[in-house]
Design an enzyme around this catalytic site. Structure first.
Site, PDB file in Angstrom:
ATOM      1  N   HIS A 171     -34.377  23.711  -4.337  1.00 42.63           N
ATOM      2  CA  HIS A 171     -33.384  22.632  -4.428  1.00 42.63           C
ATOM      3  C   HIS A 171     -31.970  23.210  -4.403  1.00 42.63           C
ATOM      4  O   HIS A 171     -31.128  22.825  -3.579  1.00 42.63           O
ATOM      5  CB  HIS A 171     -33.635  21.848  -5.723  1.00 42.63           C
ATOM      6  CG  HIS A 171     -32.709  20.691  -5.936  1.00 42.63           C
ATOM      7  ND1 HIS A 171     -33.060  19.395  -5.635  1.00 42.63           N
ATOM      8  CD2 HIS A 171     -31.450  20.627  -6.433  1.00 42.63           C
ATOM      9  CE1 HIS A 171     -32.055  18.586  -5.915  1.00 42.63           C
ATOM     10  NE2 HIS A 171     -31.058  19.306  -6.413  1.00 42.63           N
ATOM     11  N   GLU A 172     -31.702  24.161  -5.298  1.00 41.36           N
ATOM     12  CA  GLU A 172     -30.350  24.733  -5.369  1.00 41.36           C
ATOM     13  C   GLU A 172     -30.037  25.553  -4.123  1.00 41.36           C
ATOM     14  O   GLU A 172     -28.888  25.615  -3.685  1.00 41.36           O
ATOM     15  CB  GLU A 172     -30.182  25.561  -6.640  1.00 41.36           C
ATOM     16  CG  GLU A 172     -30.473  24.819  -7.949  1.00 41.36           C
ATOM     17  CD  GLU A 172     -29.692  23.518  -8.131  1.00 41.36           C
ATOM     18  OE1 GLU A 172     -28.620  23.378  -7.503  1.00 41.36           O
ATOM     19  OE2 GLU A 172     -30.168  22.632  -8.883  1.00 41.36           O
TER      20      GLU A 172
ATOM     21  N   GLU B 138     -26.906  16.156  -1.994  1.00 46.46           N
ATOM     22  CA  GLU B 138     -28.257  16.035  -2.534  1.00 46.46           C
ATOM     23  C   GLU B 138     -29.293  15.956  -1.412  1.00 46.46           C
ATOM     24  O   GLU B 138     -30.434  16.370  -1.601  1.00 46.46           O
ATOM     25  CB  GLU B 138     -28.313  14.793  -3.435  1.00 46.46           C
ATOM     26  CG  GLU B 138     -29.473  14.763  -4.383  1.00 46.46           C
ATOM     27  CD  GLU B 138     -29.411  15.807  -5.488  1.00 46.46           C
ATOM     28  OE1 GLU B 138     -28.338  16.436  -5.676  1.00 46.46           O
ATOM     29  OE2 GLU B 138     -30.434  16.015  -6.152  1.00 46.46           O
TER      30      GLU B 138
ATOM     31  N   HIS C  17     -28.563  23.188  -1.661  1.00 45.98           N
ATOM     32  CA  HIS C  17     -27.134  22.990  -1.953  1.00 45.98           C
ATOM     33  C   HIS C  17     -26.328  24.206  -1.481  1.00 45.98           C
ATOM     34  O   HIS C  17     -25.255  24.075  -0.883  1.00 45.98           O
ATOM     35  CB  HIS C  17     -26.923  22.825  -3.458  1.00 45.98           C
ATOM     36  CG  HIS C  17     -27.256  21.466  -4.009  1.00 45.98           C
ATOM     37  ND1 HIS C  17     -26.677  20.320  -3.536  1.00 45.98           N
ATOM     38  CD2 HIS C  17     -28.092  21.087  -5.020  1.00 45.98           C
ATOM     39  CE1 HIS C  17     -27.140  19.267  -4.232  1.00 45.98           C
ATOM     40  NE2 HIS C  17     -28.009  19.703  -5.133  1.00 45.98           N
TER      41      HIS C  17
END
Lengths: 512, 512
Positions: free
Chosen positions: B263-264, B302, B267
């Site tokens: 997830h990160e 996101e 980003h």
């Protein structure tokens, strides 16, 4: 809002910005990927500019005036009056530096530093000459702008070690040279202690564990700080509540992590000991150097690091008490060594070319030659072209060595390429102060060395906290020395310490 | 100096200060000893104040005017014109907020946050009520100051996800609820896949090694970034050249580090892909939120994290390719598991109380109930006192669960205590965009999913870089969506994705 509160708020905000600069620099040297360097440099430059603008704003001058009126009835050495006086002095200092000179110096730093890195790699002094000429010229102009009475170098000394001048340093250095030279001669005639076991294989993870334990043991508070790895170790604080120390782990040489950690722990203990009342005030801010620091001078700061590194870390009691823990931390590495041999090994004297690798006895020789050269460059009695000859002659005279190349000679230090001229003396002053403090402690507070002999390092820290650390930048170095030892800077205890160390390690009776 | 350069310099300096804030925040959440929190808070507040002063200075307005004249002949969507327009809009935005309101909000955050921490620990909603009342009142005043056409919540949405309103969200949520509800019902009637093996013992050091390898494998560039450990994972960039991602290592549950890291990394890949020409410009600065970020909206950001976490990380191809590496990284933990079982386990649907632990199918339910509640609090149709009942009723309706206490209900999120109202929708919008982008990729660039099926993640990153990342904040979210997918935000691909996933994992043919 009272005049005092308004002044405090303003100075607190400046301290905040300078602490932010320190965080950015710490991150740059410990965590940042190399690719971040360019934009990080801009971020730091912008914040330093913000701090400068805040300090030199008309509004700040007005707040200083108002606060001065409000504090007029307090004692001259009260925290309030000292904070105001230091702010006023810093404003006057910066107002004397023309903006164009300031900017040119900032630009030159990155250019000259890049040139130095190349020149050093190739041991090519000639390639560095034009840059060094500009550094010298600009530093001379900087000294002229700051102003001085007798010697341009005095102007620079006033930044790093207020109170020292070429004249005071020459007197100090004469005494040190005269005291150290016979010790060096005696050591050279004696057999060298064994030190081969310091160059075995020491896993980095074990070094890191042991270094952290050492730092904590002598009093560095990891609830208000951290120990991390870096290339060139340093200490930096973001207020007393968050103090970062760094060290390096050489996988086949133990000294850097052991003594480097104790050294930085000493710096860190100083910053952690500053009175909380000074937090975010000028008494925890170097407004001349735009640096958020609680220690009162570079020399006083260095005295605390040297005290922990040498007076504790290179003492026989320390290794009598801690050698077994070291042996357990590095299984198999010290099976053929005892505490006494280890103590002698870490005190071995061996003249060399590199300052940062020097032992206690030869270290100051490296410093004194640099100070002599810097002041001669500043007053024009030495030309940049003549630098290597002057350097190599001093190494020959003081250490009896022939410098093989400029990489191991005049090109070894980063300082000049960063326009940092005038700070070297603070290392030797730190050595002198450390011994002066320890001498007073031994004479007036014998329970402190007695505690050290049992491995209790808390009484020493309490004493230094009360005598030195808590005051932050309220008192000058010499004020602190007079309050604590009854006299200003005095090299006699340092020379006595070196004599005793040489006598103990080398059994050279005549030296003691 | 040209008008454009002067404008750029000013905006570059503001970006520098906001990046410094980000460094201080990253350090606070990954490295800082807890004792540093109070002074770190002051440092951050001072720097945000400096950025605000710089943006709102008369000088900046003049530079915007001059730059606008200089760029008048460029296209409306040129980087220069967009940078100028965004700066002008941000100045107008901040000028609308009364200074007293700004200050009261800043003060309330720390008070309300401390009260929330206590209230949550004791599951004591009543203790939080007075603080939440003030948050709601102040947020309403803030919305009124910002201004809106139809609903006060629209003013807040304009900060986090420009373009969305209560009306657009209600339409979106109606479609999502209608699509997800039958899937949830179908899943509940089907047998659950095994997932016990995700809760074995996983040494943190092995998790850290595997997480770093995962992040690198999917395209996070560690030459321009780092992965560190933290409590609540986040990503932050200090320009595209230095992007930090964080994760956490739960020693007896593997999902957090696996999917949190992916997830990160998503980003981080976004920030690393911003055009270098946008560095230190308004196109890499959120001037409304005082935040140095390259992504164009919270929702678009996101979408990148969800794409990497779910469309890659929870795909069957990913674990067909990478399960053996996982098994090797954790010897003995997966001896009784195969890639297919692992894929099904990480896609298990199980309605629960906690948003941040929710699976893909129930996550949006948590979001939608929060958005409904926030907008009702803002327009006064829901009183703070009625919040737990409203919350618990929504959980009963959407997930069929009875909330046992407010800790696992209305007190679970940090957002409201930080005066952060209006951002929740961006999580769901991220899910929608991720599926919309992947749908376009599958239809128009089949070689990209084909590459993913062989473990080649580079073509996907190149595509996203070119379509989304490089533009920074030049284009709005919907402009990017139209350019890339041919249409604005569209939930159909997301629902199709969820249906296909449920069909694959649960074998529920009727759902697909």
């Amino acid at each position: 809002m009272s005049a005092w509160t308004a002044f405090q708020d303003r100075m607190g905000a400046i301290n905040d910005v300078l602490n932010a600069v320190s965080v950015l620099q710490w991150d740059q040297r410990t965590m940042m990927p190399a690719a971040g360097a360019a934009t990080r440099g801009k971020q730091i430059a912008t914040l330093v500019g913000v701090a400068r603008d805040m300090l030199l704003a008309d509004e700040t001058r007005r707040l200083v005036d108002d606060a001065e009126s409000a504090a007029a009835l307090e004692a001259e050495d009260s925290p309030a009056r000292r904070a105001i006086a230091q702010t006023r002095a810093a404003i006057a200092f910066h107002a004397r530096i023309p903006a164009a000179l300031q900017m040119r110096r900032a630009e030159l730093k990155s250019v000259a530093n890049a040139a130095w890195i190349q020149a050093r790699a190739g041991s090519d002094f000639a390639a560095f000459v034009p840059h060094l000429r500009e550094v010298v010229a600009l530093t001379r102009a900087y000294a002229d702008a700051i102003g001085y009475e007798h010697h341009p170098y005095d102007a620079l000394l006033s930044i790093y070690e207020p109170g020292e001048t070429v004249a005071t340093l020459q007197a100090l250095f004469g005494t040190l040279r005269a005291g150290i030279a016979p010790l060096l001669a005696a050591v050279r005639a004696a057999p060298e202690p064994r030190a081969d076991f310091l160059e075995r294989e020491f896993p980095k993870a074990h070094q890191a564990d042991f270094a952290l334990a050492l730092a904590r043991m002598v009093g560095f508070d990891t609830a208000r700080g951290r120990l991390d790895e870096t290339v060139h170790p340093f200490e930096v604080s973001f207020t007393r509540e968050d103090v970062r120390i760094t060290t390096r782990y050489n996988p086949d040489f133990l000294n850097a992590s052991l003594f480097g950690t104790l050294h930085e722990a000493g710096h860190g203990i100083y910053e952690q000991g500053v009175d909380p009342a000074h937090t975010r005030t000028p008494l925890a801010t170097d407004l001349v150097g735009y640096y958020a620091v609680g220690g009162t001078s570079f020399g006083m700061h260095e005295s605390q690091s040297r005290l922990y590194e040498n007076h504790l870390g290179r003492s026989s009691a320390f290794w009598r008490l801690n050698f077994e823990a070291l042996r357990a931390a590095f299984p198999g590495r010290f099976d053929d060594v005892d505490a006494g041999s280890f103590y002698r090994a870490v005190n071995r004297v061996r003249p060399g070319f590199i300052r940062i690798e020097a032992d206690e006895l030869t270290y100051d020789m490296h410093i004194m030659l640099r100070v002599d050269i810097e002041s001669a460059l500043l007053d024009g009695s030495l030309d940049v072209a003549g630098l290597p000859d002057a350097w190599n002659a001093a190494i020959r005279r003081d250490l009896g060595l022939e410098v093989p190349d400029d990489r191991r000679g005049v090109l070894q230090d980063v300082h000049w390429s960063n326009c940092m001229v005038g700070s070297f003396c603070t290392y030797t002053i730190g050595n002198v102060i450390a011994a002066q403090l320890m001498d007073t402690i031994r004479r007036t507070r014998p329970e402190i060395p007695a505690a050290l002999d049992t491995g209790d390092y808390a009484p020493l820290k309490s004493y230094l906290n009360a005598a030195i650390h808590r005051h932050g930048r309220r008192f000058t170095r010499d004020e602190l020395l007079v309050r604590t030892t009854g006299r200003r800077l005095d090299p006699a205890p340092y020379l006595a310490y070196l004599r005793a160390k040489v006598a103990d390690v080398y059994g050279v009776a005549g030296a003691a």
